[in-house]
Design a protein around this motif. Structure first.
Motif, PDB file in Angstrom:
ATOM      1  N   LYS A  66     -12.444   9.572  18.143  1.00  0.00           N
ATOM      2  CA  LYS A  66     -13.384   8.502  17.832  1.00  0.00           C
ATOM      3  C   LYS A  66     -12.787   7.664  16.705  1.00  0.00           C
ATOM      4  CE  LYS A  66     -16.588   9.937  20.693  1.00  0.00           C
ATOM      5  NZ  LYS A  66     -16.924   9.145  21.903  1.00  0.00           N
ATOM      6  N   PHE A  67     -12.848   6.339  16.862  1.00  0.00           N
ATOM      7  CA  PHE A  67     -12.116   5.485  15.936  1.00  0.00           C
ATOM      8  C   PHE A  67     -12.556   5.687  14.484  1.00  0.00           C
ATOM      9  CE2 PHE A  67     -11.355   1.182  13.977  1.00  0.00           C
ATOM     10  CZ  PHE A  67      -9.992   1.352  13.845  1.00  0.00           C
ATOM     11  N   TYR A  68     -13.846   5.562  14.216  1.00  0.00           N
ATOM     12  CA  TYR A  68     -14.280   5.730  12.825  1.00  0.00           C
ATOM     13  C   TYR A  68     -14.120   7.180  12.366  1.00  0.00           C
ATOM     14  CZ  TYR A  68     -17.198   6.567   8.800  1.00  0.00           C
ATOM     15  OH  TYR A  68     -17.647   7.002   7.578  1.00  0.00           O
ATOM     16  N   SER A  69     -14.719   8.109  13.072  1.00  0.00           N
ATOM     17  CA  SER A  69     -14.787   9.490  12.601  1.00  0.00           C
ATOM     18  C   SER A  69     -13.425  10.154  12.481  1.00  0.00           C
ATOM     19  CB  SER A  69     -15.677  10.327  13.522  1.00  0.00           C
ATOM     20  OG  SER A  69     -17.019   9.923  13.408  1.00  0.00           O
ATOM     21  N   ASP A  70     -12.511   9.850  13.403  1.00  0.00           N
ATOM     22  CA  ASP A  70     -11.234  10.559  13.438  1.00  0.00           C
ATOM     23  C   ASP A  70     -10.065   9.776  12.850  1.00  0.00           C
ATOM     24  OD1 ASP A  70     -12.408  12.772  14.743  1.00  0.00           O
ATOM     25  OD2 ASP A  70     -12.242  11.760  16.663  1.00  0.00           O
ATOM     26  N   ALA A  71     -10.170   8.452  12.811  1.00  0.00           N
ATOM     27  CA  ALA A  71      -9.048   7.655  12.308  1.00  0.00           C
ATOM     28  C   ALA A  71      -9.306   7.051  10.933  1.00  0.00           C
ATOM     29  CB  ALA A  71      -8.701   6.539  13.298  1.00  0.00           C
ATOM     30  N   LEU A  72     -10.579   6.800  10.590  1.00  0.00           N
ATOM     31  CA  LEU A  72     -10.885   6.072   9.360  1.00  0.00           C
ATOM     32  C   LEU A  72     -11.664   6.883   8.328  1.00  0.00           C
ATOM     33  CD1 LEU A  72     -12.010   2.583  10.783  1.00  0.00           C
ATOM     34  CD2 LEU A  72      -9.701   3.319  10.136  1.00  0.00           C
ATOM     35  N   LYS A  73     -12.558   7.712   8.757  1.00  0.00           N
ATOM     36  CA  LYS A  73     -13.491   8.378   7.849  1.00  0.00           C
ATOM     37  C   LYS A  73     -12.772   9.226   6.805  1.00  0.00           C
ATOM     38  CE  LYS A  73     -17.502  11.459   7.832  1.00  0.00           C
ATOM     39  NZ  LYS A  73     -18.386  12.309   8.681  1.00  0.00           N
ATOM     40  N   GLY A  74     -13.133   8.994   5.543  1.00  0.00           N
ATOM     41  CA  GLY A  74     -12.613   9.824   4.469  1.00  0.00           C
ATOM     42  C   GLY A  74     -11.141   9.630   4.180  1.00  0.00           C
ATOM     43  N   ARG A  75     -10.575   8.512   4.630  1.00  0.00           N
ATOM     44  CA  ARG A  75      -9.134   8.307   4.479  1.00  0.00           C
ATOM     45  C   ARG A  75      -8.831   6.912   3.954  1.00  0.00           C
ATOM     46  NH1 ARG A  75      -6.208  10.401  10.060  1.00  0.00           N
ATOM     47  NH2 ARG A  75      -6.533  12.655   9.721  1.00  0.00           N
ATOM     48  N   THR A  76      -7.667   6.808   3.334  1.00  0.00           N
ATOM     49  CA  THR A  76      -7.054   5.501   3.123  1.00  0.00           C
ATOM     50  C   THR A  76      -6.060   5.302   4.259  1.00  0.00           C
ATOM     51  OG1 THR A  76      -7.303   5.531   0.731  1.00  0.00           O
ATOM     52  CG2 THR A  76      -5.586   4.113   1.620  1.00  0.00           C
ATOM     53  N   VAL A  77      -6.206   4.182   4.953  1.00  0.00           N
ATOM     54  CA  VAL A  77      -5.428   3.922   6.165  1.00  0.00           C
ATOM     55  C   VAL A  77      -4.680   2.603   6.023  1.00  0.00           C
ATOM     56  CG1 VAL A  77      -5.604   3.388   8.636  1.00  0.00           C
ATOM     57  CG2 VAL A  77      -6.966   5.241   7.659  1.00  0.00           C
ATOM     58  N   VAL A  78      -3.419   2.620   6.387  1.00  0.00           N
ATOM     59  CA  VAL A  78      -2.651   1.384   6.560  1.00  0.00           C
ATOM     60  C   VAL A  78      -2.597   1.127   8.058  1.00  0.00           C
ATOM     61  CG1 VAL A  78      -0.463   0.184   6.186  1.00  0.00           C
ATOM     62  CG2 VAL A  78      -1.291   1.840   4.492  1.00  0.00           C
ATOM     63  N   LEU A  79      -3.256   0.072   8.501  1.00  0.00           N
ATOM     64  CA  LEU A  79      -3.408  -0.196   9.929  1.00  0.00           C
ATOM     65  C   LEU A  79      -2.679  -1.483  10.305  1.00  0.00           C
ATOM     66  CD1 LEU A  79      -6.589   0.151  12.065  1.00  0.00           C
ATOM     67  CD2 LEU A  79      -5.356  -2.013  12.098  1.00  0.00           C
ATOM     68  N   ASN A  80      -2.003  -1.437  11.446  1.00  0.00           N
ATOM     69  CA  ASN A  80      -1.411  -2.662  11.995  1.00  0.00           C
ATOM     70  C   ASN A  80      -1.647  -2.705  13.494  1.00  0.00           C
ATOM     71  OD1 ASN A  80       0.721  -0.603  12.540  1.00  0.00           O
ATOM     72  ND2 ASN A  80       1.869  -2.379  13.294  1.00  0.00           N
ATOM     73  N   VAL A  81      -1.418  -3.858  14.087  1.00  0.00           N
ATOM     74  CA  VAL A  81      -1.598  -4.072  15.519  1.00  0.00           C
ATOM     75  C   VAL A  81      -0.225  -4.350  16.123  1.00  0.00           C
ATOM     76  CG1 VAL A  81      -2.783  -5.423  17.291  1.00  0.00           C
ATOM     77  CG2 VAL A  81      -3.879  -5.045  15.056  1.00  0.00           C
ATOM     78  N   ALA A  82       0.035  -3.771  17.290  1.00  0.00           N
ATOM     79  CA  ALA A  82       1.332  -3.951  17.947  1.00  0.00           C
ATOM     80  C   ALA A  82       1.154  -3.769  19.443  1.00  0.00           C
ATOM     81  CB  ALA A  82       2.344  -2.937  17.410  1.00  0.00           C
TER      82      ALA A  82
END
Length: 218
Positions: A66-82
């Motif tokens: 799940k995008f929020y719960s597994d990729a973003l929640k509780g984390r600092t994320v550096v995200l890019n699009v490719a």
């Protein structure tokens, strides 16, 4: 004591050269500056979970998340699009992020995580993402390459301000985010890797960036 030149670089709004960009970021050249994550629901704005969605995605290993719960929640994320068939900006930015990873040292995969989401989910299967990541030397723990149903991926890109009708038209800005703390910094990928890593550390520790010449984003 922090290097004042490095702190100034964190807020610079220099335009990316053509070799690093398919298009200007959706918010224009001001997109290198700080940007606010949506405020709590009590203010009438959706919270991060609702705003960024729980889209059902798959990573380069075919694992569902799940995008929020597994990729973003509780984390600092550096995200890019490719996208995986890209032959110019996307590989260059991926290699730039590898240098950022080196600058982060032990913080990578513990305090700071990388997320690359495809702008071409119709063609970018988990297997294609895996091959792309391996080719770039980026198939490592702490770095997720994500795809999913086009409607859900497009919604995420729209919420980020990175969507384009053409897969090659996506914005190439980096999003450094702690969505739960409602902190985001958008930076151009051609900035020094040390400056990008420092910005990620500052967001991860909750410290504000130092003063710099860049204007605030809209």
């Amino acid at each position: 004591m922090r290097n004042p030149l490095l702190l100034a670089a964190l807020a610079t709004t220099l335009l990316a050269p053509a070799a690093l960009a398919h298009t200007e970021p959706a918010a224009g050249p001001r997109a290198a500056a700080d940007s606010a994550i949506p405020r709590p629901a009590s203010t009438g704005t959706r919270d991060p979970r609702v705003y960024f969605t729980e889209a059902d995605l798959r990573n380069q290993d075919g694992q569902r998340l799940k995008f929020y719960s597994d990729a973003l929640k509780g984390r600092t994320v550096v995200l890019n699009v490719a996208y995986t068939t890209c032959t110019d900006a996307c590989p260059l930015i991926t290699r730039q992020l590898l240098q950022v990873r080196e600058e982060l040292g032990d913080a990578f995969g513990k305090q700071v995580f990388f997320v690359t989401i495809t702008s071409d989910p119709a063609r970018d299967t988990p297997q294609a993402l895996k091959a792309f990541a391996q080719k770039q030397g980026a198939d490592v723990a702490g770095w997720s390459f994500l795809t999913g149903r086009k409607s859900e991926v497009d919604l995420i890109l729209k919420r980020l301000g990175a969507f384009s009708e053409n897969v090659e038209g996506h914005a190439t800005v980096l999003y450094i985010m702690d969505v739960d703390a409602r902190r985001m910094r958008r930076m151009l990928p051609n900035l020094p890797p040390k400056a990008i890593a420092e910005a990620a550390r500052l967001i991860a520790t909750g410290k504000p960036p130092g003063p710099g010449p860049g204007p605030a984003a809209n």
